[in-house]
Scaffold this motif. Structure first.
Motif, PDB file in Angstrom:
ATOM      1  N   THR A  58       0.781  -1.271   0.067  1.00  0.00           N
ATOM      2  CA  THR A  58      -0.392   0.144  -0.022  1.00  0.00           C
ATOM      3  C   THR A  58       0.987   0.712  -0.209  1.00  0.00           C
ATOM      4  OG1 THR A  58      -0.276   0.317   2.024  1.00  0.00           O
ATOM      5  CG2 THR A  58      -2.100  -1.068   1.022  1.00  0.00           C
ATOM      6  N   LEU A  62       0.499   6.483   0.882  1.00  0.00           N
ATOM      7  CA  LEU A  62       1.012   6.807   2.153  1.00  0.00           C
ATOM      8  C   LEU A  62       1.192   8.278   1.873  1.00  0.00           C
ATOM      9  CD1 LEU A  62       3.813   4.650   2.917  1.00  0.00           C
ATOM     10  CD2 LEU A  62       2.586   4.890   4.708  1.00  0.00           C
ATOM     11  N   ARG A 116      -7.352  -1.742   3.784  1.00  0.00           N
ATOM     12  CA  ARG A 116      -5.783  -0.918   3.360  1.00  0.00           C
ATOM     13  C   ARG A 116      -5.710   0.565   3.644  1.00  0.00           C
ATOM     14  NH1 ARG A 116      -5.569  -2.671  -2.820  1.00  0.00           N
ATOM     15  NH2 ARG A 116      -5.709  -4.795  -2.176  1.00  0.00           N
ATOM     16  N   THR A 120      -2.167   1.718   6.510  1.00  0.00           N
ATOM     17  CA  THR A 120      -1.441   2.786   5.577  1.00  0.00           C
ATOM     18  C   THR A 120      -1.478   4.552   6.617  1.00  0.00           C
ATOM     19  OG1 THR A 120      -2.052   2.263   3.674  1.00  0.00           O
ATOM     20  CG2 THR A 120      -1.243   4.102   3.992  1.00  0.00           C
ATOM     21  N   ARG A 123       0.224   3.040   9.413  1.00  0.00           N
ATOM     22  CA  ARG A 123       1.735   2.660   9.542  1.00  0.00           C
ATOM     23  C   ARG A 123       2.589   4.075  10.034  1.00  0.00           C
ATOM     24  NH1 ARG A 123       2.648  -0.070   3.947  1.00  0.00           N
ATOM     25  NH2 ARG A 123       4.389   0.855   3.633  1.00  0.00           N
TER      26      ARG A 123
END
Length: 191
Positions: A58, A62, A116, A120, A123
C-alpha cells in the motif's frame, strides 16, 4: 521497511526470516477470519516483491493519505480523511476500491476502506507522521461504535472535527447518498 500482509493488509502481526537465494519468508500471525497464519515470500535486494507479496503493498497510499490530514486542522474523523482521498486522489482511491470493495456495498471485510486505508494511516502513525486517537463514529460511519480520528503531530488533543460536522460545513449529507453508493459500488468516480 514495513511489510504488509497480502491477506489482511495489516503490518502489526508480520514476522520475517531470511531464506537462501536472497529470499525472505514472511508470516502474519493474524487469525485471518479463522484461516490462521498467512505465509509468503519476497526477494531481498530487489525493490520489486514477488507476485505473492504484491497484493499487500500500500506504499502508493502513504503520501496521499498523509496529505489528506491537513496541518492546522483539529483531529478529524476517519470519514473526513477517506473523503479527501476520494476527492483529491480519485484514480488512486477508486483503484483500491475496485480491487478490494468498500463496506458501503455490503462487501465483506477486508475492504479497501476497512483495511488498506486504515492500515496505511496506522503506518503513518507508527512512523510519527500522524497522530491517532479514538472517538465516536458519526453519520454514515456510525455503524462502528468508535472510529479513529487523525491529526498532524503539532495538533492539540481537542477539539475534534467529526464526519457529520465536516459534511455540514461542505453542504453534503453525513449519510451515504445514492451517488456515493453508485460510485463506491462501481469502483469508478462519477464525472
Amino acid at each position: 521497511m514495513i511489510q504488509t500482509c497480502p491477506a489482511c493488509y495489516r503490518a502489526d502481526d508480520v514476522r520475517w526470516s531470511r531464506l537462501p537465494e536472497q529470499m525472505i519468508s514472511y508470516v502474519c500471525d493474524d487469525r485471518h477470519e479463522g484461516a490462521g497464519p498467512h505465509f509468503w515470500t519476497a526477494a531481498t535486494g530487489s525493490r520489486e516483491p514477488t507476485e505473492t507479496a504484491t497484493a499487500g503493498v500500500t506504499a502508493d497510499l502513504l503520501e496521499p493519505l498523509f496529505l489528506c490530514v491537513h496541518e492546522g486542522d483539529p483531529f478529524v474523523e476517519y470519514g473526513v480523511v477517506e473523503y479527501r482521498l476520494r476527492t483529491d486522489f480519485p484514480a488512486l482511491f477508486h483503484t483500491h476500491v475496485a480491487e478490494r470493495g468498500h463496506s458501503i456495498s455490503g462487501h465483506p471485510a477486508p475492504t479497501a476502506s476497512s483495511v488498506r486505508f486504515a492500515a496505511t494511516l496506522g503506518r503513518l502513525a507508527d512512523r510519527g507522521d500522524l497522530l491517532k486517537t479514538w472517538g465516536p463514529a458519526t453519520g454514515a460511519w456510525r455503524r462502528n461504535d468508535r472510529v479513529t480520528y487523525w491529526a498532524t503531530p503539532s495538533t492539540p488533543p481537542t477539539p475534534r472535527l467529526s464526519w457529520a460536522e465536516f459534511c455540514e460545513s461542505i453542504g453534503r449529507s453525513a449519510e451515504w447518498t445514492t451517488t456515493d453508493v453508485d460510485e463506491l459500488c462501481s469502483g469508478r468516480p462519477r464525472h
